[in-house]
Design a protein around this motif. Structure first.
Motif, mmCIF file in Angstrom:
data_model
loop_
_atom_site.group_PDB
_atom_site.id
_atom_site.type_symbol
_atom_site.label_atom_id
_atom_site.label_comp_id
_atom_site.label_asym_id
_atom_site.label_seq_id
_atom_site.Cartn_x
_atom_site.Cartn_y
_atom_site.Cartn_z
ATOM 1 N N ASP A 20 -10.416 3.497 -6.968
ATOM 2 C CA ASP A 20 -9.567 3.028 -8.072
ATOM 3 C C ASP A 20 -8.318 3.712 -8.014
ATOM 4 O O ASP A 20 -7.027 3.228 -8.416
ATOM 5 N N GLU A 21 -8.412 5.131 -8.058
ATOM 6 C CA GLU A 21 -7.186 6.001 -8.243
ATOM 7 C C GLU A 21 -6.340 5.797 -7.018
ATOM 8 O O GLU A 21 -4.994 5.920 -7.061
ATOM 9 N N GLU A 22 -6.989 5.575 -5.611
ATOM 10 C CA GLU A 22 -6.339 5.486 -4.504
ATOM 11 C C GLU A 22 -5.583 4.278 -4.629
ATOM 12 O O GLU A 22 -4.154 4.103 -3.917
ATOM 13 N N LYS A 23 -6.088 3.106 -4.988
ATOM 14 C CA LYS A 23 -5.306 1.719 -5.187
ATOM 15 C C LYS A 23 -4.204 1.902 -6.000
ATOM 16 O O LYS A 23 -3.122 1.506 -6.019
ATOM 17 N N ALA A 24 -4.481 2.615 -7.153
ATOM 18 C CA ALA A 24 -3.174 2.712 -8.231
ATOM 19 C C ALA A 24 -2.158 3.323 -7.517
ATOM 20 O O ALA A 24 -0.842 3.211 -8.043
ATOM 21 N N GLU A 25 -2.447 4.655 -6.829
ATOM 22 C CA GLU A 25 -1.162 5.366 -6.157
ATOM 23 C C GLU A 25 -0.755 4.361 -5.200
ATOM 24 O O GLU A 25 0.506 4.397 -5.086
ATOM 25 N N ALA A 26 -1.234 3.597 -4.527
ATOM 26 C CA ALA A 26 -0.755 2.678 -3.493
ATOM 27 C C ALA A 26 0.309 1.617 -4.229
ATOM 28 O O ALA A 26 1.311 1.598 -3.411
ATOM 29 N N ARG A 27 -0.081 1.119 -5.293
ATOM 30 C CA ARG A 27 0.557 0.178 -5.788
ATOM 31 C C ARG A 27 1.857 0.639 -6.308
ATOM 32 O O ARG A 27 2.773 0.031 -6.414
ATOM 33 N N ALA A 28 1.801 1.856 -6.628
ATOM 34 C CA ALA A 28 2.915 2.426 -7.210
ATOM 35 C C ALA A 28 3.947 2.988 -6.293
ATOM 36 O O ALA A 28 5.159 3.286 -6.440
ATOM 37 N N THR A 29 3.513 3.386 -4.957
ATOM 38 C CA THR A 29 4.021 3.808 -3.924
ATOM 39 C C THR A 29 5.150 2.789 -3.383
ATOM 40 O O THR A 29 6.471 2.949 -3.368
ATOM 41 N N ASP A 30 4.718 1.432 -3.376
ATOM 42 C CA ASP A 30 5.734 0.514 -2.881
ATOM 43 C C ASP A 30 5.261 -0.991 -3.199
ATOM 44 O O ASP A 30 4.115 -1.455 -3.075
ATOM 45 N N PRO A 31 6.247 -1.925 -3.346
ATOM 46 C CA PRO A 31 5.772 -3.207 -3.919
ATOM 47 C C PRO A 31 4.988 -3.938 -2.674
ATOM 48 O O PRO A 31 3.953 -4.882 -3.011
ATOM 49 N N ARG A 32 5.163 -3.693 -1.418
ATOM 50 C CA ARG A 32 4.697 -4.139 -0.559
ATOM 51 C C ARG A 32 3.269 -3.668 -0.295
ATOM 52 O O ARG A 32 2.266 -4.635 0.217
ATOM 53 N N ALA A 33 2.921 -2.699 -0.786
ATOM 54 C CA ALA A 33 1.468 -1.968 -0.666
ATOM 55 C C ALA A 33 0.835 -2.701 -1.783
ATOM 56 O O ALA A 33 -0.217 -3.026 -1.627
#
Length: 510
Positions: A327-340
């Protein structure tokens, strides 16, 4: 459709008008995949090391930055930094009122800077900021798609061509974050570029088209780091070419009679292939010139539900890995870029039937060989007696094996694009591999490859079928007492000789 041969022997075909727009639509999915290839890689997080070195294909930087240590060496590899990109291809036009359409597409880098609100209405830049709604916002580099288009009568291209600006303006946008916590500021530097299209006649109704796109800007400091120069670059640059009343000729598999003209095309940092639906024709209504080597008529697999920005990987594997992010990794990916974030949304909500289609598909079937008198390949002992370094195969009725010298002639249609570049080169056979479907593949090392000895040492080969090679002499050809041994009757496998490649290791499939 009717064909006729002109005095120069070039077959002319009636070409429908208005075909280029439809052709561009047919190739759009592949063009978009090229545009965003490598944009963001699994695990789609800013902290991932491989997402800190980005923008690897079709990058056109300012010339003074690229040539700070000397001129660039032309080649078709789009992974090399350059300041220009040149496409040459053959087109046929039976009528004088033909029109050529050129569309150049690329990404413009955009800095996304998160700024925290401070006193007196001021803001300060931060790497990350968590707002009251629990959302984390990260600073990162994004990209904006850009394109330039030329629609030019063929007659004008023959008179000297036409040029157009292909750059993008600088810009800044600001977006407030919830609760007055701060803002996100997106900034883009100016990209200066120009595209020129010109044509020359080769024979009645046959022309060579050249499209050249150049970065015309100048880096303030030619010694600046690459991330700084990228702010003035065209990224993932590629070109779509179509037209009304024209058709294009495959450079990979040109029609008989146009081979020499196709070889005369000079492409730099890109290579054009036919676009459109799969088929056997060696001509088409459009071409996609990409910095990534593609086959003619490339297609996005219908089973693929969306882009993962890594076409070198398998959708099923990437989807499974993405599902397993914490969940923490997914949260970072979502914050990285809208395409992610969109990738994660698609993966997390993927229906079972869609996911099951990612496991594989049968595109064609081959005859089933008679049952073998040995265990099936997946059973214990199924590969007993196989010895690739000493096994043999027939080439033109002659036994060949490890050490045999051959000349490479990849088949005209269906061959890998990279194999086509080895046509006519000489090589030595390192091993003979028998596939589970009964087919035979020759593992070879190319003679004039400076790394041939190294490739042989750790088992990296090029693979060709026996009907794709020509035997050169018999000096090194093994001479067994009888015919080539079948997979059913091989002797026990010997130990690996010190001067032979290690068995069972390769970096690709035949």
């Amino acid at each position: 459709m009717s064909d006729r041969a002109d005095e120069g022997g070039v077959a002319l075909a009636a070409v429908p008008d208005g075909a280029s727009c439809d052709a561009f639509e047919q190739i759009g999915a592949v063009a978009d995949a090229v545009l965003y290839e490598g944009y963001l890689l699994y695990p789609y997080r800013r902290s991932s090391p491989k997402n800190r070195v980005r923008w690897q294909f079709g990058v056109l930087l300012p010339r003074n930055w690229v040539e700070r240590d000397g001129p660039v060496t032309p080649g078709i590899s789009g992974s090399a930094d350059s300041w220009y990109q040149q496409t040459e291809c053959l087109l046929r036009a039976p009528h004088a009122d033909a029109v050529v359409r050129v569309r150049v597409r690329y990404l413009q880098m955009q800095d996304k800077q998160v700024e925290a609100a401070g006193g007196n209405g001021r803001h300060r830049p931060v790497e990350s900021l968590r707002t009251a709604d629990g959302t984390t916002h990260l600073s990162f580099e994004e990209a904006v798609p850009r394109e330039a288009e030329l629609v030019v009568p063929l007659e004008e291209l023959l008179r000297g061509g036409r040029s157009t600006a292909a750059g993008a303006a600088a810009g800044t946008e600001s977006e407030a974050l919830p609760g007055g916590a701060g803002r996100t500021v997106r900034r883009r530097g100016e990209v200066r570029a120009a595209t020129t299209a010109v044509a020359e006649p080769l024979a009645p109704g046959l022309y060579r088209l050249r499209v050249r796109t150049e970065n015309t800007g100048a880096a303030p400091d030619p010694r600046s780091p690459r991330p700084e120069a990228l702010r003035q670059a065209l990224i993932a640059t590629h070109t779509l070419v179509g037209g009304d009343g024209v058709e294009f000729v495959s450079l990979i598999d040109p029609p008989e009679g146009l081979v020499e003209q196709a070889r005369g095309c000079r492409n730099a940092f890109t290579f054009p292939v036919l676009g459109g639906a799969p088929g056997d024709r060696t001509t088409g209504a459009a071409m996609l010139s990409a910095p990534i080597i593609l086959p003619d008529r490339p297609q996005v697999a219908p089973e693929s539900p969306g882009d993962l920005h890594d076409a070198a990987e398998i959708d099923e594997i990437l989807t499974l890995r993405t599902m397993l992010l914490t969940d923490e990794e997914k949260a970072e990916a979502r914050a990285t870029d809208p395409r992610a974030a969109r990738i994660l949304d698609r993966v997390d909500s993927m229906p079972r039937e869609v996911f099951s289609r990612l496991h594989g598909a049968i595109r064609s079937l081959t005859p089933v060989p008679p049952p073998a008198e040995r265990p099936a390949w997946w059973q214990e002992g199924g590969d007993d007696g196989l010895a690739p370094t000493t096994d043999t195969a027939l080439v033109d009725g002659v036994c060949v094996g490890g050490g045999s010298r051959v000349r490479l002639h990849p088949r005209g249609r269906g061959a890998d694009a990279q194999d086509m570049f080895l046509d006519g080169r000489t090589a030595h056979i390192a091993a003979v591999f028998h596939d589970v479907d009964g087919s035979v593949h020759l593992a070879v090392t190319v003679d004039d490859d400076p790394a041939a000895e190294l490739h042989g040492w750790y088992g990296r080969f090029h693979y060709f079928r026996p009907d794709e090679v020509e035997l050169l002499g018999h000096m090194d050809t093994p001479e067994p007492a009888g015919p080539p041994r079948s997979p059913r009757s091989r002797s026990p496998r010997p130990g690996r000789p010190a001067d032979r490649p290690q068995e069972g290791r390769s970096d690709g499939s035949p």
